[in-house]
Motif scaffolding. Structure first.
Motif, mmCIF file in Angstrom:
data_model
loop_
_atom_site.group_PDB
_atom_site.id
_atom_site.type_symbol
_atom_site.label_atom_id
_atom_site.label_comp_id
_atom_site.label_asym_id
_atom_site.label_seq_id
_atom_site.Cartn_x
_atom_site.Cartn_y
_atom_site.Cartn_z
ATOM 1 N N ASP A 114 0.804 -1.218 0.000
ATOM 2 C CA ASP A 114 0.000 0.000 0.000
ATOM 3 C C ASP A 114 0.837 1.269 0.000
ATOM 4 O O ASP A 114 0.296 2.376 -0.120
ATOM 5 C CB ASP A 114 -0.935 0.011 1.213
ATOM 6 N N LEU A 115 2.150 1.145 0.115
ATOM 7 C CA LEU A 115 2.999 2.331 0.162
ATOM 8 C C LEU A 115 2.994 3.054 -1.182
ATOM 9 O O LEU A 115 2.951 2.436 -2.246
ATOM 10 C CB LEU A 115 4.434 1.945 0.526
ATOM 11 N N ASN A 116 3.061 4.367 -1.122
ATOM 12 C CA ASN A 116 3.234 5.186 -2.321
ATOM 13 C C ASN A 116 4.726 5.406 -2.543
ATOM 14 O O ASN A 116 5.418 5.936 -1.659
ATOM 15 C CB ASN A 116 2.521 6.528 -2.165
ATOM 16 N N VAL A 117 5.221 4.992 -3.694
ATOM 17 C CA VAL A 117 6.651 5.058 -3.990
ATOM 18 C C VAL A 117 6.877 6.043 -5.127
ATOM 19 O O VAL A 117 6.224 5.953 -6.179
ATOM 20 C CB VAL A 117 7.199 3.671 -4.365
ATOM 21 N N THR A 118 7.800 6.977 -4.904
ATOM 22 C CA THR A 118 8.050 8.033 -5.880
ATOM 23 C C THR A 118 9.548 8.213 -6.071
ATOM 24 O O THR A 118 10.301 8.286 -5.094
ATOM 25 C CB THR A 118 7.451 9.375 -5.418
ATOM 26 N N ALA A 119 9.967 8.295 -7.335
ATOM 27 C CA ALA A 119 11.360 8.620 -7.655
ATOM 28 C C ALA A 119 11.474 10.132 -7.768
ATOM 29 O O ALA A 119 10.936 10.738 -8.704
ATOM 30 C CB ALA A 119 11.775 7.940 -8.945
ATOM 31 N N CYS A 120 12.162 10.752 -6.802
ATOM 32 C CA CYS A 120 12.273 12.207 -6.743
ATOM 33 C C CYS A 120 13.651 12.651 -7.223
ATOM 34 O O CYS A 120 14.627 11.903 -7.135
ATOM 35 C CB CYS A 120 12.062 12.697 -5.311
ATOM 36 N N ARG A 121 13.718 13.875 -7.710
ATOM 37 C CA ARG A 121 15.022 14.418 -8.086
ATOM 38 C C ARG A 121 15.909 14.482 -6.842
ATOM 39 O O ARG A 121 15.402 14.592 -5.711
ATOM 40 C CB ARG A 121 14.865 15.801 -8.710
ATOM 41 N N PRO A 122 17.222 14.444 -7.017
ATOM 42 C CA PRO A 122 18.118 14.428 -5.852
ATOM 43 C C PRO A 122 18.190 15.790 -5.166
ATOM 44 O O PRO A 122 19.133 16.564 -5.356
ATOM 45 C CB PRO A 122 19.465 14.018 -6.455
ATOM 46 N N TRP A 123 17.161 16.053 -4.377
ATOM 47 C CA TRP A 123 17.083 17.324 -3.643
ATOM 48 C C TRP A 123 16.672 16.994 -2.212
ATOM 49 O O TRP A 123 15.625 16.398 -1.984
ATOM 50 C CB TRP A 123 16.075 18.256 -4.303
ATOM 51 N N SER A 124 17.487 17.346 -1.253
ATOM 52 C CA SER A 124 17.243 16.961 0.132
ATOM 53 C C SER A 124 16.105 17.770 0.731
ATOM 54 O O SER A 124 15.857 18.915 0.343
ATOM 55 C CB SER A 124 18.513 17.144 0.966
ATOM 56 N N THR A 125 15.412 17.175 1.710
ATOM 57 C CA THR A 125 14.324 17.855 2.410
ATOM 58 C C THR A 125 14.505 17.675 3.914
ATOM 59 O O THR A 125 15.196 16.752 4.373
ATOM 60 C CB THR A 125 12.957 17.289 2.000
ATOM 61 N N GLU A 126 13.854 18.547 4.674
ATOM 62 C CA GLU A 126 13.897 18.432 6.131
ATOM 63 C C GLU A 126 13.276 17.117 6.584
ATOM 64 O O GLU A 126 13.738 16.504 7.555
ATOM 65 C CB GLU A 126 13.160 19.612 6.772
ATOM 66 N N GLU A 127 12.235 16.683 5.883
ATOM 67 C CA GLU A 127 11.563 15.436 6.237
ATOM 68 C C GLU A 127 12.490 14.243 6.051
ATOM 69 O O GLU A 127 12.541 13.340 6.901
ATOM 70 C CB GLU A 127 10.309 15.282 5.386
ATOM 71 N N GLN A 128 13.237 14.225 4.969
ATOM 72 C CA GLN A 128 14.203 13.146 4.744
ATOM 73 C C GLN A 128 15.283 13.147 5.833
ATOM 74 O O GLN A 128 15.641 12.093 6.372
ATOM 75 C CB GLN A 128 14.854 13.303 3.377
ATOM 76 N N TYR A 129 15.788 14.329 6.143
ATOM 77 C CA TYR A 129 16.850 14.419 7.149
ATOM 78 C C TYR A 129 16.363 13.963 8.513
ATOM 79 O O TYR A 129 17.080 13.255 9.242
ATOM 80 C CB TYR A 129 17.380 15.849 7.221
ATOM 81 N N ALA A 130 15.142 14.331 8.889
ATOM 82 C CA ALA A 130 14.593 13.904 10.178
ATOM 83 C C ALA A 130 14.464 12.384 10.234
ATOM 84 O O ALA A 130 14.757 11.753 11.263
ATOM 85 C CB ALA A 130 13.235 14.562 10.414
ATOM 86 N N LEU A 131 14.041 11.779 9.131
ATOM 87 C CA LEU A 131 13.944 10.321 9.078
ATOM 88 C C LEU A 131 15.324 9.691 9.180
ATOM 89 O O LEU A 131 15.512 8.689 9.891
ATOM 90 C CB LEU A 131 13.260 9.893 7.781
ATOM 91 N N LEU A 132 16.299 10.262 8.497
ATOM 92 C CA LEU A 132 17.669 9.744 8.581
ATOM 93 C C LEU A 132 18.182 9.795 10.010
ATOM 94 O O LEU A 132 18.796 8.830 10.489
ATOM 95 C CB LEU A 132 18.589 10.560 7.664
ATOM 96 N N ARG A 133 17.932 10.895 10.733
ATOM 97 C CA ARG A 133 18.408 11.021 12.112
ATOM 98 C C ARG A 133 17.806 9.924 12.986
ATOM 99 O O ARG A 133 18.507 9.304 13.791
ATOM 100 C CB ARG A 133 18.021 12.398 12.681
#
Length: 271
Positions: A93-112
């Motif tokens: 059920d996950l939505n999967v998207t190929a995004c351009r290589p541009w970092s976001t605060e949401e990605q960084y928070a998940l990485l932390r």
């Protein structure tokens, strides 16, 4: 008439503590990826065991150890086992998207959150937002951030639960770094799902391989990679099928010695 190819210059790092095997030191050979031929060079180096980090291609070149072995999965021939099929169904059920290589605060928070849960005290825990942005955005090749989100809610994008920085090479997808939410009890095996999603994507795109980086003999952290079959490893005589039960084969699968690099690289570039 094409412009002449300039043979890259290679450098070697100073020894530093190995992050995988206690008591060992690691050393890397590396070169810069830049200019009009960056993608071609990255493809050629990927075929002989190099990995990319920003605008640098590197591989282990340790003086007294050859435990790191490059591995790749044959995407079109991969068939999930019963456990893996369950993981695929659970996350379908996950939505999967190929995004351009541009970092976001949401990605960084998940990485932390991921690093604190899975790799506390590791070198990447010192990354700040600028370091993360550099990791994602400084790429001279065809790169994406593949995002995995919970289903949309009220017309808004769902929660980000996984991501992977991925390169598209001439012969496959190279998973540079993946991270995910480790606390979702209803989604165990999310990291495995991300790998299998890449295998499905590669096969659908007609790409034969998914590169998983290095399998390290003696490191439990790297044993998950042998779950994806058929698997190939890079040894002295090229890529061969990897049988994890054959210990003699594992011991003989060291990466090519540094002194043989120029000949092999030249051959790869001529393909």
């Amino acid at each position: 008439m094409t412009a002449p190819f300039r043979f890259p210059r290679f450098f070697v790092t100073n020894p530093s503590p190995c992050p995988y095997l206690p008591g060992k030191n690691e050393r890397k050979v590396f070169t810069e990826l830049s200019g009009d031929n960056a993608s071609e060079l990255n493809d050629a180096l990927g075929r002989i065991g190099f990995r990319r980090s920003q605008n640098v291609a590197y591989r282990p070149s340790c003086a007294d150890c050859s435990a790191c072995v490059s591995v790749r999965v044959l995407a079109k021939q991969f068939r999930p086992n019963a456990t893996q099929r369950k993981v695929l169904r659970r996350n379908s059920d996950l939505n999967v998207t190929a995004c351009r290589p541009w970092s976001t605060e949401e990605q960084y928070a998940l990485l932390r959150r991921y690093l604190n849960a899975r790799h506390p005290g590791g070198g990447m825990t010192e990354m700040d937002e600028m370091d993360f942005a550099d990791m994602v955005e400084q790429t001279p090749v065809d790169s994406y951030v593949i995002e995995y989100r919970e289903p949309d809610a009220d017309g808004r994008p769902g929660k980000l639960v996984g991501a992977c920085l991925t390169d598209r090479q001439g012969d496959g997808l190279s998973m540079i770094y993946s991270f995910f939410d480790t606390e979702l009890e209803h989604r165990p095996g999310l990291g495995n799902y991300i790998i299998m999603d890449h295998l499905i994507r590669a096969a659908s795109a007609g790409l034969p391989y998914v590169y998983l980086g290095y399998w390290v003999e003696g490191s439990q952290r790297m044993q998950y990679k042998v779950r994806y079959q058929p698997l190939e490893k890079l040894g002295r005589h090229g890529w061969v099928r990897f049988n994890p039960d054959d210990q003699e084969q594992s011991r003989g699968s060291s990466a090519q010695p540094e002194q043989s690099l120029p000949t092999e690289l030249a051959a790869a570039l001529r393909r």
